[in-house]
Motif scaffolding. Structure first.
Motif, PDB file in Angstrom:
ATOM      1  N   UNK A  91     -14.088  11.019  13.994  1.00  0.00           N
ATOM      2  CA  UNK A  91     -14.592  11.277  12.736  1.00  0.00           C
ATOM      3  C   UNK A  91     -15.736  10.291  12.385  1.00  0.00           C
ATOM      4  N   UNK A  92     -16.669  10.493  11.356  1.00  0.00           N
ATOM      5  CA  UNK A  92     -17.447   9.645  10.845  1.00  0.00           C
ATOM      6  C   UNK A  92     -16.823   8.476  10.335  1.00  0.00           C
ATOM      7  N   UNK A  93     -17.239   7.108  10.588  1.00  0.00           N
ATOM      8  CA  UNK A  93     -16.455   6.071  10.090  1.00  0.00           C
ATOM      9  C   UNK A  93     -16.011   5.927   8.514  1.00  0.00           C
ATOM     10  N   UNK A  94     -17.229   6.694   7.846  1.00  0.00           N
ATOM     11  CA  UNK A  94     -17.128   6.462   6.279  1.00  0.00           C
ATOM     12  C   UNK A  94     -16.499   7.799   5.832  1.00  0.00           C
ATOM     13  N   UNK A  95     -16.019   8.670   6.608  1.00  0.00           N
ATOM     14  CA  UNK A  95     -15.220   9.817   6.143  1.00  0.00           C
ATOM     15  C   UNK A  95     -14.034   9.768   5.569  1.00  0.00           C
ATOM     16  N   UNK A  96     -13.392  10.731   4.853  1.00  0.00           N
ATOM     17  CA  UNK A  96     -12.184  10.722   4.159  1.00  0.00           C
ATOM     18  C   UNK A  96     -11.156  11.368   5.043  1.00  0.00           C
ATOM     19  N   UNK A  97     -11.439  11.389   6.386  1.00  0.00           N
ATOM     20  CA  UNK A  97     -10.319  12.116   7.376  1.00  0.00           C
ATOM     21  C   UNK A  97      -9.582  10.651   7.803  1.00  0.00           C
ATOM     22  N   UNK A  98      -8.201  10.654   7.725  1.00  0.00           N
ATOM     23  CA  UNK A  98      -7.490   9.560   8.268  1.00  0.00           C
ATOM     24  C   UNK A  98      -6.561  10.062   9.213  1.00  0.00           C
ATOM     25  N   UNK A  99      -6.024  11.274   9.152  1.00  0.00           N
ATOM     26  CA  UNK A  99      -5.058  11.828  10.143  1.00  0.00           C
ATOM     27  C   UNK A  99      -5.564  13.008  10.724  1.00  0.00           C
ATOM     28  N   UNK A 100      -4.971  13.411  11.930  1.00  0.00           N
ATOM     29  CA  UNK A 100      -5.036  14.362  12.633  1.00  0.00           C
ATOM     30  C   UNK A 100      -5.083  15.793  11.601  1.00  0.00           C
ATOM     31  N   UNK A 101      -3.845  15.750  10.709  1.00  0.00           N
ATOM     32  CA  UNK A 101      -3.750  17.016   9.967  1.00  0.00           C
ATOM     33  C   UNK A 101      -4.867  17.216   9.064  1.00  0.00           C
ATOM     34  N   UNK A 102      -5.590  16.079   8.747  1.00  0.00           N
ATOM     35  CA  UNK A 102      -6.762  16.286   7.760  1.00  0.00           C
ATOM     36  C   UNK A 102      -7.961  17.150   8.431  1.00  0.00           C
ATOM     37  N   UNK A 103      -7.838  17.392   9.844  1.00  0.00           N
ATOM     38  CA  UNK A 103      -8.952  18.271  10.389  1.00  0.00           C
ATOM     39  C   UNK A 103      -8.749  19.537  10.732  1.00  0.00           C
ATOM     40  N   UNK A 154     -22.789  18.182   9.008  1.00  0.00           N
ATOM     41  CA  UNK A 154     -23.003  19.376   9.448  1.00  0.00           C
ATOM     42  C   UNK A 154     -21.471  19.737  10.647  1.00  0.00           C
ATOM     43  N   UNK A 155     -20.685  18.664  10.870  1.00  0.00           N
ATOM     44  CA  UNK A 155     -19.591  18.896  11.438  1.00  0.00           C
ATOM     45  C   UNK A 155     -18.535  17.869  11.000  1.00  0.00           C
ATOM     46  N   UNK A 156     -17.338  17.966  11.391  1.00  0.00           N
ATOM     47  CA  UNK A 156     -16.436  17.274  10.689  1.00  0.00           C
ATOM     48  C   UNK A 156     -15.723  16.225  11.731  1.00  0.00           C
ATOM     49  N   UNK A 157     -15.559  16.575  13.088  1.00  0.00           N
ATOM     50  CA  UNK A 157     -15.164  15.474  14.037  1.00  0.00           C
ATOM     51  C   UNK A 157     -15.739  16.096  15.395  1.00  0.00           C
ATOM     52  N   UNK A 158     -15.526  15.179  16.149  1.00  0.00           N
ATOM     53  CA  UNK A 158     -16.068  15.226  17.666  1.00  0.00           C
ATOM     54  C   UNK A 158     -15.260  14.564  18.652  1.00  0.00           C
ATOM     55  N   UNK A 159     -14.891  15.428  19.656  1.00  0.00           N
ATOM     56  CA  UNK A 159     -14.124  15.209  20.708  1.00  0.00           C
ATOM     57  C   UNK A 159     -14.727  14.962  21.994  1.00  0.00           C
ATOM     58  N   UNK A 160     -14.732  13.523  22.412  1.00  0.00           N
ATOM     59  CA  UNK A 160     -15.370  13.280  23.650  1.00  0.00           C
ATOM     60  C   UNK A 160     -14.468  12.162  24.368  1.00  0.00           C
ATOM     61  N   UNK A 161     -14.935  11.559  25.694  1.00  0.00           N
ATOM     62  CA  UNK A 161     -13.954  10.869  26.476  1.00  0.00           C
ATOM     63  C   UNK A 161     -14.085   9.573  25.747  1.00  0.00           C
ATOM     64  N   UNK A 162     -12.749   9.218  25.615  1.00  0.00           N
ATOM     65  CA  UNK A 162     -12.345   7.970  24.771  1.00  0.00           C
ATOM     66  C   UNK A 162     -13.011   6.824  24.937  1.00  0.00           C
TER      67      UNK A 162
END
Length: 281
Positions: A91-103, A154-162
């Protein structure tokens, strides 16, 4: 000299190919193997195989299986990386999402439809028990596109190779809130059927060369430092990645293929299952 086009992501997994090319090992077999980096990933490479813009692709298993089921006239000739791909959920570093359930019910950024980032966002949602029918996606093409999309909401999270994404985490651009490993071997070698039918001897030579390198890749002196330097990674991250990564010199078994197809079918990523012979050569 036979010219053969090959495509893959510009990531640490593919260094064995570059070493073989730089060492002249394909040239010694009268093969001019022309590598193209594809930062857009698997969806783009599926298109390139369909359009004969590449002969061979080092490609994510789930992506090429989906596209073969949808009519891509290519085949898997070998597993390249046996171990799972570890997808970081960022997630964006400054976003309010902290847990997977938030997504839940939030929008993932994906490189393109049919890409690994697209398909794995569905796998992740299913793993969490979320509804997948209403998932909306923001197509961003590359990591740089994802940085912009998350920063501009424009998006909330991004999945990419860790590990390839970790430099953005270290710089405070992304925050990783979870991992999602693929439940199958991550990279395979796919070849256009028309090309394979006409160049089977050359393909066998290519596999022999890459397998000789991949089987000993971890034993190359200072390979961790080479990887860290070439891909702008911290050496401790490279060492952790190497400890988790296993290359392969064999093809998918019928049992493994059936398991993967069953999972993709249950997730509605594919709408039909093909025979072993229709996919594996």
């Amino acid at each position: 000299m036979k010219t053969i086009k090959i495509a893959g992501v510009p990531e640490h997994f593919n260094l064995p190919w570059h070493l073989c090319i730089e060492n002249g090992e394909f040239e010694a077999e009268n093969i001019d193997l022309q590598w193209t980096n594809i930062p857009e990933g698997t969806g783009k490479m599926c298109q390139m195989l369909r359009n004969a813009e590449t002969d061979i692709a080092i490609i994510l298993t789930e992506g090429i299986l989906k596209d073969i089921a949808a009519g891509n006239e290519s085949s898997i000739i070998q597993v390249y990386v046996e171990s799972p791909l570890i997808w970081g959920i960022h997630v964006a570093a400054k976003s309010n999402f902290n847990n997977l359930s938030d997504l839940e019910n939030k929008k993932p950024a994906i490189s393109r439809l049919g890409s690994g980032s697209h398909l794995m966002s569905i796998v992740n949602a299913q793993n969490q028990g979320w509804k997948t029918d209403n998932l909306q996606f923001e197509i961003v093409n590359t990591i740089d596109g994802a940085v912009e999309a998350l920063a501009n909401h424009k998006a909330d999270y991004f999945m990419w190779e860790r590990f390839m994404t970790k430099p953005w985490v270290d710089k405070g651009v992304f925050r990783k809130i979870a991992d999602c490993p693929t439940p199958w071997p991550c990279f395979v070698i796919a070849v256009r059927n028309e090309f394979l039918d006409n160049n089977s001897d050359e393909v066998k030579k290519i596999l022999k060369i890459i397998n000789n390198t991949s089987i000993e890749f971890k034993e190359i002196p200072s390979i961790d430092r080479t990887l860290a330097s070439k891909y702008n990674l911290k050496i401790e991250d490279v060492q952790e990645w190497l400890s988790k990564t296993e290359w392969s010199q064999k093809n998918l078994s019928k049992k493994t293929l059936n398991k993967i197809q069953n999972q993709l079918f249950e997730l509605k990523i594919i709408d039909k299952k093909l025979t072993f012979e229709a996919i594996i050569k």
